[in-house]
Enzyme design. Structure first.
Site: not given
Ligand code: AMP
Length: 397
Positions: A7, A179, A207, A209, A282, A284, A330, A334, A383
């Site tokens: 990738n 995606h 999906h 993220g 993010d 979090r 993500g 989570n 993926e």
């Molecule tokens: P991805 O693009 O699928 O890697 O998702 C990344 C995003 O997932 C991060 O920017 C976070 O906003 C979110 N994320 C990851 N871990 C957590 C968590 N424990 N709680 C809330 N959001 C999370």
């Protein structure tokens, strides 16, 4: 059969080597700072990660480092690159022609090159990954797996924008969807978990993220999705706005005096969770601030859940029902509070989740409340495994 999955991004390159005889990952890793420095982080399954700073002027040197570490005496998992039976490449955009995963020949590569204008960020690095692997493994079959191909059969009324039709004919402006490999993986997985053929099911896959999209999968086929001509459309994301009134763009250009580039920068990199909260892309960080009483952080999270709900509802309407709802990526895997917010007050549709079952991260789990008509699942996406599966099936023919 051993399959290497590549990738390639603009400054990074992820890889995984699968042993498809038992579906396991032998090793995986990441090359970073291509063009500006260079570092490879490699993890052989069962071992601690190993990192090495090494210059990567181009993707070629990164690929050389990947092959070197895979065959390394200490950190490697194979003795010779000839043990790699095929390479599967993640390619974001397959345009109108690449509607299925395919063996990469000169004609297909030329087509991928020809659509770089509509895939300017992801096309060039993917091509570098393909060309590099062809040079270093000239006799190994190379397969392209396209993020857009899952949407190859969505109906014309779902992919044609209500613009002058000539814009589609002349410039290929239409919904492509992205995606797709992730949505295809989790849709297949949920059918497997429910013990029912996918051809019988109506599924909505979320999906969520840093980039997010939602797809309606009706009887095994994607019939609509939120991302469009680019990954900008649809639900609000980490730094992208998602769907907005397009006149905002022309207003900012014509009345406020911004350039097109500035507006694109705002929509792509300064909007979404980051733009509304002013804190972070993010979830979090935004959730932490919201819990501390920050209004804009609370608002950002409400807009996000509101948008996701709207699309889920519209896809239930399009499919005239729903059997399964899936959360992945993500945030989907989570963010316990986000799933709770999205699924609240959806009992009209038969969607209800159990707070206790939902209290989990990154685990495959049915989180539906007892007696709920719709089965709601968390399914960690994979993926790379999907790419390896497609690659294997093409080279095994
Ligand atoms: P991805 O693009 O699928 O890697 O998702 C990344 C995003 O997932 C991060 O920017 C976070 O906003 C979110 N994320 C990851 N871990 C957590 C968590 N424990 N709680 C809330 N959001 C999370």
């Amino acid at each position: 059969m051993k399959i290497l999955v590549i990738n390639a991004g603009s400054s990074s390159l992820k890889y995984q080597l699968f042993d498809m005889d038992n579906g396991t990952v032998l090793a995986k890793g990441l090359c970073e700072c291509i063009g500006t420095g260079g570092r490879i982080t490699h993890k052989k399954t069962g071992d601690e990660p190993y990192s090495l700073d090494i210059p990567f002027p181009t993707h070629d040197e990164a690929l050389e480092a990947v092959l070197a570490v895979l065959t390394d005496e200490v950190h490697g998992v194979i003795t010779d690159i000839s043990e790699i039976d095929a390479v599967g490449h993640r390619i974001a955009h397959g345009g109108e022609k690449c509607k299925k995963s395919t063996l990469l020949d000169e004609e297909t590569i030329a087509y991928i090159e020809s659509i770089v204008p509509i895939n300017p960020l992801h096309g060039p690095p993917a091509l570098k990954g393909i060309r590099g692997c062809m040079r270093l493994m000239s006799t190994t079959p190379q397969v392209g797996v396209f993020d857009t191909s899952f949407y190859g059969e969505i109906p014309d009324y779902a992919y044609i924008y209500p613009l002058p039709y000539e814009l589609y004919e002349q410039y290929q402006i239409r919904r492509y969807g992205f995606h797709g490999t992730s949505h295809r993986y989790v849709a297949g997985k949920v059918a497997e978990l429910m013990g029912r053929p996918i051809e019988e099911l109506k599924i909505v896959t979320c999906h969520l993220g840093n980039g997010s999209s939602i797809t309606a999968v009706d009887h095994g086929k994607a019939i609509d999705t939120t991302m469009g001509f680019t990954p900008q459309e649809g639900v609000m994301m980490g730094t992208r706005s998602g769907t907005i009134d397009p006149t905002v763009v022309t207003y900012l250009i014509n009345s406020v005096g911004m350039s097109g580039e500035e507006v694109e920068g705002i929509l792509n990199r300064k909007s979404g969770l980051l733009g509304v909260s002013g804190i972070s892309n993010d979830a979090r960080d935004v959730t932490k601030a919201a819990n501390e009483g920050n209004y804009r952080a609370q608002l950002a999270l409400k807009i996000l859940a509101h948008g996701i709900k709207k699309f889920i509802g519209s896809y239930i309407a399009e499919m005239n029902g729903i059997d399964a709802l899936v959360f992945t990526a993500g945030l989907g895997e989570n963010d316990i509070a986000l799933r709770e917010r999205v699924c609240a007050d959806m009992d009209f549709f038969g969607i209800a989740i159990d707070a206790e079952k939902n209290n989990v991260r990154s685990e495959t789990r049915n989180i539906s409340a007892d007696g709920a008509r719709v089965q709601t699942f968390i399914i960690p996406t994979d993926e790379e495994y999907m790419i390896a599966m497609d690659t294997m099936s093409l080279v095994s023919r």
